[in-house]
Design an enzyme around this catalytic site. Structure first.
Site, PDB file in Angstrom:
ATOM      1  N   ASN A   1       0.839  -1.196   0.000  1.00  0.00           N
ATOM      2  CA  ASN A   1       0.000   0.000   0.000  1.00  0.00           C
ATOM      3  C   ASN A   1       0.877   1.250   0.000  1.00  0.00           C
ATOM      4  OD1 ASN A   1      -2.665   1.519   0.556  1.00  0.00           O
ATOM      5  ND2 ASN A   1      -1.304   2.230   2.181  1.00  0.00           N
ATOM      6  N   GLU A   2       0.874   1.990  -1.101  1.00  0.00           N
ATOM      7  CA  GLU A   2       1.401   3.353  -1.242  1.00  0.00           C
ATOM      8  C   GLU A   2       2.932   3.474  -1.159  1.00  0.00           C
ATOM      9  OE1 GLU A   2      -2.554   5.910   0.021  1.00  0.00           O
ATOM     10  OE2 GLU A   2      -0.779   6.026   1.321  1.00  0.00           O
ATOM     11  N   ASN A   3       3.655   2.367  -1.140  1.00  0.00           N
ATOM     12  CA  ASN A   3       5.106   2.480  -0.984  1.00  0.00           C
ATOM     13  C   ASN A   3       5.817   2.868  -2.280  1.00  0.00           C
ATOM     14  OD1 ASN A   3       4.675   1.791   1.641  1.00  0.00           O
ATOM     15  ND2 ASN A   3       5.312  -0.338   1.422  1.00  0.00           N
TER      16      ASN A   3
ATOM     17  N   SER B   1      -0.471  -0.601  -4.725  1.00  0.00           N
ATOM     18  CA  SER B   1      -1.599   0.306  -4.942  1.00  0.00           C
ATOM     19  C   SER B   1      -1.287   1.609  -4.223  1.00  0.00           C
ATOM     20  CB  SER B   1      -2.886  -0.310  -4.389  1.00  0.00           C
ATOM     21  OG  SER B   1      -3.992   0.491  -4.685  1.00  0.00           O
TER      22      SER B   1
END
Length: 808
Positions: free
Chosen positions: A407-409, A453
Site C-alpha cells: 500500500n502506497e510504498n 496500490s
C-alpha cells in the site's frame, strides 16, 4: 491418525504483582484489562495511560504434557505476536520474530513448564533499525522494522496500542509415520471441465513407508502415490457449477478432502472448500491509458469495493460471528469487493470463509504500508517465509482474486521525498517487483499479482497516474473539495474517502461524562488524522453555514452535517466514476470499518453502528443507479445498469423551486443495456437557473436494482448551489410511530425536507434504523424501520430527526 490437542487452558501471564490468568488465543492488553490492571484503552484518553504495556517484556506460561502413543509430537503456534523465545522445561526451543507466520517445534517426549517470553516489539524493531539503518515512513513509529501488524503502532484512524501475545491458536500435534506438511490446491476451469490439482508435501518419521494420497470431492475420487516427500493428485470435475461474485450468480462451494494413507491406515487429513471460477485482470493499453479491469468467468465487472482494516486493534477479539456480521453488512450495502489493506494482517480463515459464502471478491495486500522497508536480513527471510505460507494457506478460497504487493510504498518513493532520504538504501522495491511476484507465480499461478496500490504498471508512468492502473485520490479531503472528484476519470480508484465522526451513542460510550464538542479533549484524542478537524471544518464551510446555538445544539448540528458531508463526498466520486464505466472499472471506498471508536473515513463505526455513508452506499452500489451530476451546460444524467438484464423504464424530469412549485416537467423513455451506462440529455428548459431551483429525476421500471418494492422509483437530485446559498424553507413534517417487532416511523413532509436522517441510537443505544439520508418533496412520506427501540414514542422520534435547515 494425527491427533491434535488444543492448548487453551491453564495459561498465566507474568506481572509485577504475580501471575494473572491469561486467555489463549489473546494478548497482553486484553488479559490486563480482564484482570482490572489497566482501564479500557478505548475510553476517554486511556490509550495514553497504557502506553507502558508496549514497552515491557511479557511471559505466558502453562504446564505441558507432551507424551502420547505416537512417534512424534509437535508444538504448533498458529500465530505469535511478535518477537518471542519459546522455552520448555528450561530448554530453548527457538526464537521467533514474525506475527504473520506459524511455528512448529518438535517436543517429542518432553514435558514441563512451557514459557513464551515476549520481548517488547519496540525493542525488537529498534534493534533492527539500528542494525540496518533508519528508513522513512508516514508515521513516527518503527513499524517497518518488524513483521507485525503495522497499524498497532497507530495510524491516522487508529490508536497506538502495541501489544504482545499468543494471538492465534496453539496446539500439540501427535503423529506417526508421516503427516501432510503442505497442501497446495490449484483450481482451474477450462470450458465445461474443472480440475483440482493438489500438490502435496509430506514430512516423515519413516523414510521407507509406502504412502498414498486419496482425494475426494462429491462423487469424484482420485489416488496417487507419494514419491519421497511429495506427490500430486488430480480431481477432474465435469460441468462444475461456477462460483460468482454477489450480484452475478450463485456461490456454490465444493468440499475437498485429502487423506494421507499408509496402506489402509489413514495418517492425516486435509479438508477445505473450493469454488470453480476463472479470474483475469485486464491491464492492457487502450486509448485512455492502461486498464485495470477484473473479469470473473469471462464477465468484466465494475468493482464496487471497500477497504478493510483489522476490525479490532486487538485482532484476537474478532470472532467468526463478528467477521460474518461485518462482511454481511458490506454485502447488504451492495459491495462486491473487499480490499484487505496492507497495514493490517492476513486475516483468519473465518474472514475468507465468509467472503466465499457471501460472494465478496477479496483483494489481498501483502502487509506493507506507507513506509520504506529494509530488504536485508533478518527481514528478507521473514518476508519470504510469511508470503509462502500465506499464499498457500489462502489459495483454496475462490473469493481471493488478487495479490497486491503493498500500500502506497511505490508512490511514497516517488513523491514523498524518500528517494533522497534513502540515499541508495533498500526500501522494498525488491519485494514488490521481485520476490513477491516470484512467490505468487511459483505457488499460485491461477491469480493475478499487482506490485502495489497505487501503481501504474511500470516506472514509465507516475505510480499514481490516474490514466494507468490503480489510483488513490487523496488531494480531495486533504486539500480540495469533493467536487474535484469529477476532474478526471481514473482507470480504477483503489482509495478515496471523507471523514465523519462515529454515531452519537458510540461517542457517548467512548467519552463518558464529557461535554461533547468538536474540539473537546476526548473528541480530539479520538481524531487521529493530521489536522483532521480542520479538514472537516473547511469541508463543511464550502457547503454549509457554521452550526450555531448552545454548545449541545452546536455539536448536534456539527455531528449531523459532517456525516451528511461524508455521504455526499463519497457519492460525488462514485456517481461520477460509475457513470464513466468501462473507462473506470472500480471504486474501493476508504474504508468499511473501524478498529476502535474514532472520527474516521469508515462507513461502519468502531462499535459496529452504520453511519449515513453506509446507507448511501446501498444506493450508490445498487445494480442500477440514476445520477445527475454538474456539467458545463447543465446537469448530466446517467443511468448506470450493472445488472444482466436490460433496464427499460420511464424517466420523469422536474425542474422545481425550493418552495415546492413545479416549474417544468417532461417524461421520456429510458433504456440502458446490461453492464452499460446510458447518458441522457437534460432539456435546456429544465436546467435550474439559480439557487432557488433544483432538478429531480425519477425512473420507474427497475425495482430490483434499488431494493425498493415493486413499482418504486430510483431518484436523482441536482442542486446547482451549495446549501448555504439555497433559500430553503423552514422544514415542516409530521411524525407517526407504529410499534411492532420493528417499529415504523413515518415522516410526512409539508415542505421540501432535504437529507432527513433518523439517528436511532439517540432513541436507545441498541436501536438501528434501516434507512439513512432521504430527501422528501412536499407531500411525500417515508417509513423508516427501527429495530431495538424498547419504548417507541412519536415525540421522542422527532427529537432524533435531523435535516438540512436554512442558513440564518
Amino acid at each position: 491418525m494425527l491427533d491434535a490437542t488444543p492448548l487453551t487452558d491453564g495459561w498465566t501471564l507474568g506481572h509485577e504483582g504475580g501471575a494473572l490468568p491469561a486467555t489463549v488465543p489473546g494478548c497482553v492488553h486484553t488479559d490486563l484489562l480482564a484482570a482490572g490492571v489497566i482501564p479500557d484503552p478505548f475510553l476517554g484518553r486511556n490509550e495514553t495511560g497504557v502506553a507502558w504495556v508496549g514497552r515491557r517484556e511479557w511471559t505466558y506460561e502453562t504446564e505441558l504434557t507432551a507424551s502420547s502413543g505416537h512417534e512424534r509430537t509437535d508444538l504448533v503456534f498458529d500465530g505469535l505476536d511478535t518477537a518471542a523465545e519459546i522455552v520448555l522445561d528450561g530448554r530453548s526451543l527457538g526464537k521467533v520474530r514474525n506475527m504473520h507466520r506459524s511455528y512448529r517445534f518438535d517436543v517429542t517426549g518432553v514435558s514441563g513448564r512451557l514459557a513464551v517470553r515476549f520481548a517488547s516489539a519496540y525493542t525488537e524493531a529498534e534493534a533492527v533499525r539500528q542494525r540496518l539503518g533508519d528508513r522513512p515512513n508516514a508515521y513516527p513509529e518503527p513499524f517497518q522494522h518488524i513483521r507485525k501488524m503495522a497499524c498497532s503502532f497507530g495510524w491516522d484512524w487508529g490508536p497506538t496500542l502495541v501489544t504482545a501475545g499468543i494471538w492465534r491458536p496453539v496446539r500439540l500435534e501427535h503423529w506417526s509415520t508421516a503427516r501432510l506438511a503442505r497442501v497446495r490446491p490449484l483450481v482451474t476451469v477450462d470450458g465445461r471441465h474443472g480440475r483440482v490439482e493438489l500438490r502435496v508435501d509430506v514430512e516423515r518419521t519413516r523414510v521407507e513407508a509406502d504412502l498414498t494420497l486419496e482425494a475426494r470431492t462429491g462423487d469424484v475420487r482420485a489416488v496417487a502415490a507419494v514419491d519421497g516427500t511429495g506427490g500430486t493428485v488430480r480431481l477432474d470435475v465435469p460441468d462444475p457449477e461456477l462460483w460468482w461474485p454477489r450480484g452475478y450468480g450463485e456461490q456454490p462451494l465444493y468440499d475437498v478432502e485429502l487423506t494421507l494413507l499408509h496402506g489402509d491406515v489413514p495418517l492425516d487429513t486435509w479438508r477445505r472448500r473450493i469454488g470453480f471460477r476463472t479470474v483475469e485482470l485486464d491491464r492492457g493499453a487502450d486509448a485512455h491509458g492502461s486498464a485495470f479491469t477484473f473479469a470473473v468467468n469471462g464477465t468484466r465487472l465494475f468493482a464496487r469495493g471497500v477497504n478493510w482494516i483489522p476490525d479490532d486493534v486487538f485482532p484476537s477479539r474478532v470472532t467468526r460471528e463478528r467477521y460474518r456480521e461485518r462482511l454481511a453488512q458490506a454485502a447488504d450495502a451492495g459491495v462486491d469487493l473487499v480490499r484487505v489493506w496492507g497495514g493490517g494482517i492476513y486475516e483468519s480463515e473465518d474472514f475468507y470463509d465468509a467472503c466465499d459464502e457471501l460472494g465478496l471478491l477479496v483483494w489481498q495486500d501483502f502487509p506493507f504500508a506507507c513506509a520504506a522497508y529494509p530488504e536485508e536480513q533478518p527481514l528478507r527471510g521473514e518476508v519470504e517465509a510469511e508470503a509462502r505460507e500465506n499464499v498457500v494457506r489462502l489459495m483454496p478460497h475462490p473469493s481471493l482474486v488478487l495479490w497486491n504487493g503493498n500500500n502506497e510504498n511505490l508512490w511514497g518513493f516517488r513523491d514523498w521525498d524518500w528517494e533522497r532520504r534513502l540515499a541508495g538504501k533498500s526500501w522494498g522495491e525488491g519485494y514488490y517487483l521481485g520476490l513477491l511476484p516470484r512467490v505468487v507465480a511459483e505457488l499460485d499461478p491461477t491469480r493475478p499479482y499487482a506490485a502495489g496500490s497505487p501503481w501504474s504498471g511500470s516506472w514509465d508512468h507516475h505510480p499514481n497516474d490516474p490514466a494507468h492502473g490503480t489510483h488513490h485520490s487523496w488531494e480531495v479531503w486533504n486539500r480540495e473539495d469533493y467536487a474535484e472528484y469529477r476532474a478526471n476519470v481514473p482507470r480504477f480508484v483503489a482509495e478515496f474517502g471523507w471523514q465523519a465522526p462515529p454515531a452519537y451513542a458510540t461517542l457517548r460510550r467512548a467519552l463518558p461524562g464529557e461535554e461533547l464538542a468538536a474540539g473537546s479533549p476526548g473528541m480530539l484524542h479520538h481524531q487521529k488524522a493530521e489536522d483532521g478537524n480542520g479538514k472537516l471544518e473547511r469541508g463543511l464551510a464550502r457547503h454549509f453555514a457554521v452550526p450555531d446555538g448552545t454548545p449541545g445544539e452546536e455539536f448536534d448540528r456539527w455531528h449531523y452535517l459532517t456525516q451528511v458531508n461524508q455521504a455526499r463526498a463519497v457519492a460525488a466520486g462514485i456517481e461520477h466514476w460509475r457513470s464513466n464505466w468501462p473507462v473506470c472499472a472500480g471504486t474501493v471506498v476508504w474504508q468499511l470499518n473501524d478498529c476502535w471508536p474514532v472520527t474516521s473515513w469508515a462507513a461502519i463505526d468502531g462499535d459496529g453502528r452504520p453511519k449515513p455513508l453506509y446507507h448511501e452506499l446501498r444506493r450508490l452500489y445498487a445494480d442500477r443507479l440514476l445520477t445527475l451530476r454538474p456539467g458545463g451546460d447543465g446537469p448530466l444524467l446517467a443511468a448506470v445498469n450493472q445488472a444482466a438484464e436490460v433496464w427499460r423504464g420511464t424517466l420523469r424530469l422536474r425542474r422545481m423551486s425550493v418552495d415546492g412549485t413545479v416549474l417544468g416537467a417532461t417524461t421520456v423513455s429510458l433504456t440502458a443495456f446490461p453492464r452499460s451506462v446510458a447518458d441522457l440529455r437534460v432539456p435546456r428548459d429544465l436546467v435550474p437557473t439559480g439557487p432557488k431551483e433544483f432538478l429531480v429525476a425519477d425512473a420507474w421500471g427497475s425495482p430490483r436494482s434499488s431494493g425498493a418494492e415493486s413499482g418504486g422509483a430510483l431518484r436523482a437530485l441536482h442542486f446547482p448551489a451549495p446549501d448555504k446559498d439555497i433559500p430553503y424553507p423552514r422544514p415542516e413534517f409530521e411524525v407517526s410511530v407504529t410499534p411492532g417487532p420493528v417499529t415504523a416511523v413515518t415522516v410526512t413532509a409539508r415542505t421540501l425536507v432535504r437529507d432527513l436522517l433518523l439517528q436511532a441510537d439517540r432513541l436507545a443505544p441498541g436501536a438501528r434504523a434501516d434507512t439513512g439520508l432521504v430527501t422528501l418533496l412536499p407531500g411525500e412520506r417515508v417509513t423508516i424501520g427501527v429495530d431495538g427501540w424498547p419504548h417507541p414514542d412519536s415525540s421522542a422520534a422527532r427529537t432524533a430527526l435531523y435535516c438540512v435547515e436554512p442558513a440564518l
